[in-house]
Design a protein around this motif. Sequence first.
Motif, short mmCIF file in Angstrom:
data_model
loop_
_atom_site.label_atom_id
_atom_site.label_comp_id
_atom_site.label_asym_id
_atom_site.label_seq_id
_atom_site.Cartn_x
_atom_site.Cartn_y
_atom_site.Cartn_z
N GLN A 43 39.28 43.50 62.86
CA GLN A 43 40.63 44.25 62.48
C GLN A 43 40.95 43.62 60.69
OE1 GLN A 43 40.68 42.75 65.45
NE2 GLN A 43 39.86 44.34 66.33
N VAL A 44 40.80 42.39 60.41
CA VAL A 44 41.01 41.77 59.39
C VAL A 44 39.96 41.12 58.81
CG1 VAL A 44 42.75 40.48 58.04
CG2 VAL A 44 43.59 41.72 59.78
N ASN A 45 39.18 41.46 57.75
CA ASN A 45 38.22 40.61 57.45
C ASN A 45 38.25 39.55 56.75
OD1 ASN A 45 38.94 41.48 54.89
ND2 ASN A 45 37.07 42.91 54.45
N VAL A 46 39.43 38.87 56.43
CA VAL A 46 39.66 37.60 56.03
C VAL A 46 40.47 36.76 56.88
CG1 VAL A 46 39.26 38.22 53.46
CG2 VAL A 46 41.51 38.39 54.56
N GLY A 47 40.49 35.41 56.82
CA GLY A 47 41.60 34.69 57.68
C GLY A 47 42.44 33.91 56.73
N LYS A 48 42.84 32.85 57.44
CA LYS A 48 44.30 32.12 56.69
C LYS A 48 43.67 31.78 55.73
CE LYS A 48 47.01 28.38 57.73
NZ LYS A 48 47.74 27.23 58.71
N ASP A 49 42.82 31.06 55.67
CA ASP A 49 42.15 30.25 54.11
C ASP A 49 42.12 31.20 53.15
OD1 ASP A 49 42.47 27.88 55.35
OD2 ASP A 49 40.27 27.59 56.02
N GLN A 50 41.16 32.23 53.22
CA GLN A 50 41.15 33.39 52.40
C GLN A 50 42.36 34.02 51.95
OE1 GLN A 50 39.56 33.29 55.41
NE2 GLN A 50 37.25 32.87 55.13
N ILE A 51 43.13 34.46 52.83
CA ILE A 51 44.42 34.79 52.37
C ILE A 51 45.18 34.11 51.53
CG2 ILE A 51 46.58 35.81 53.02
CD1 ILE A 51 45.20 36.59 55.75
N GLU A 52 45.27 32.62 52.07
CA GLU A 52 46.17 31.68 50.95
C GLU A 52 45.24 31.63 49.70
OE1 GLU A 52 48.58 27.66 51.84
OE2 GLU A 52 46.68 27.85 52.94
N ALA A 53 44.12 31.64 49.68
CA ALA A 53 43.11 31.21 48.43
C ALA A 53 43.20 32.71 47.71
CB ALA A 53 41.83 31.06 48.71
N PHE A 54 43.40 33.81 48.06
CA PHE A 54 43.72 34.74 47.07
C PHE A 54 44.93 34.92 46.60
CE2 PHE A 54 45.30 39.17 47.24
CZ PHE A 54 44.50 39.79 46.34
N SER A 55 46.15 34.50 47.42
CA SER A 55 47.28 34.76 46.83
C SER A 55 48.18 33.83 47.71
CB SER A 55 47.74 36.17 46.80
OG SER A 55 49.17 36.31 46.41
N PRO A 56 48.62 32.59 47.26
CA PRO A 56 49.53 31.80 48.01
C PRO A 56 51.05 32.33 48.18
CG PRO A 56 48.50 30.46 46.35
CD PRO A 56 48.06 32.07 46.00
N SER A 57 51.26 33.39 47.46
CA SER A 57 52.70 34.24 47.64
C SER A 57 52.43 35.30 48.73
CB SER A 57 53.15 34.72 46.26
OG SER A 57 52.23 35.62 45.71
#
Length: 155
Positions: A43-57
């Motif tokens: 459903q979502v092709n990235v996880g917590k670390d990838q989301i945070e790395a992409f954009s902390p905000s």
Amino acid sequence: APALRVGSGLMTLGGVAFIGYGVWFFIRNFTDKFLELGIGSEQVNVGKDQIEAFSPSLFDYISHLHIAVAGFIAATGLAAALLAWFGVRRGYLWAWVSAVVVPVLGLAVALPSHYPYGFDTIGHLGLIYLATAIFVVGALLALRPVLDANRKATR
């Protein structure tokens, strides 16, 4: 009436299950899972670390939404459970209507958006469906005795 006791008890149990789901949702926000129960890489092709790395905000924004939704799910469950336990169990029609309308409104707003985006997995919605089914069975069992009590009270 036995149907009223069982029905209001099942409605209360359904409400408590909503609270449990909200608490579980809240806790997952602070774990490595981060995403909601039943939502994975399909459903979502990235996880917590990838989301945070992409954009902390963006990560912070998603986290705040998780927390808010968890609170509203738990609050809905609490309202439904208290209405069922203290009002429906006593045969109050206003309490039955309120206890039913509260989760129906929440589900009517929340559920439709799950389907077009593929978030309608049984792992994600299964527990809510189960809690809702328990609640609905209770509401149906309690309805006739509540209506009977309301008729007697208005005579």
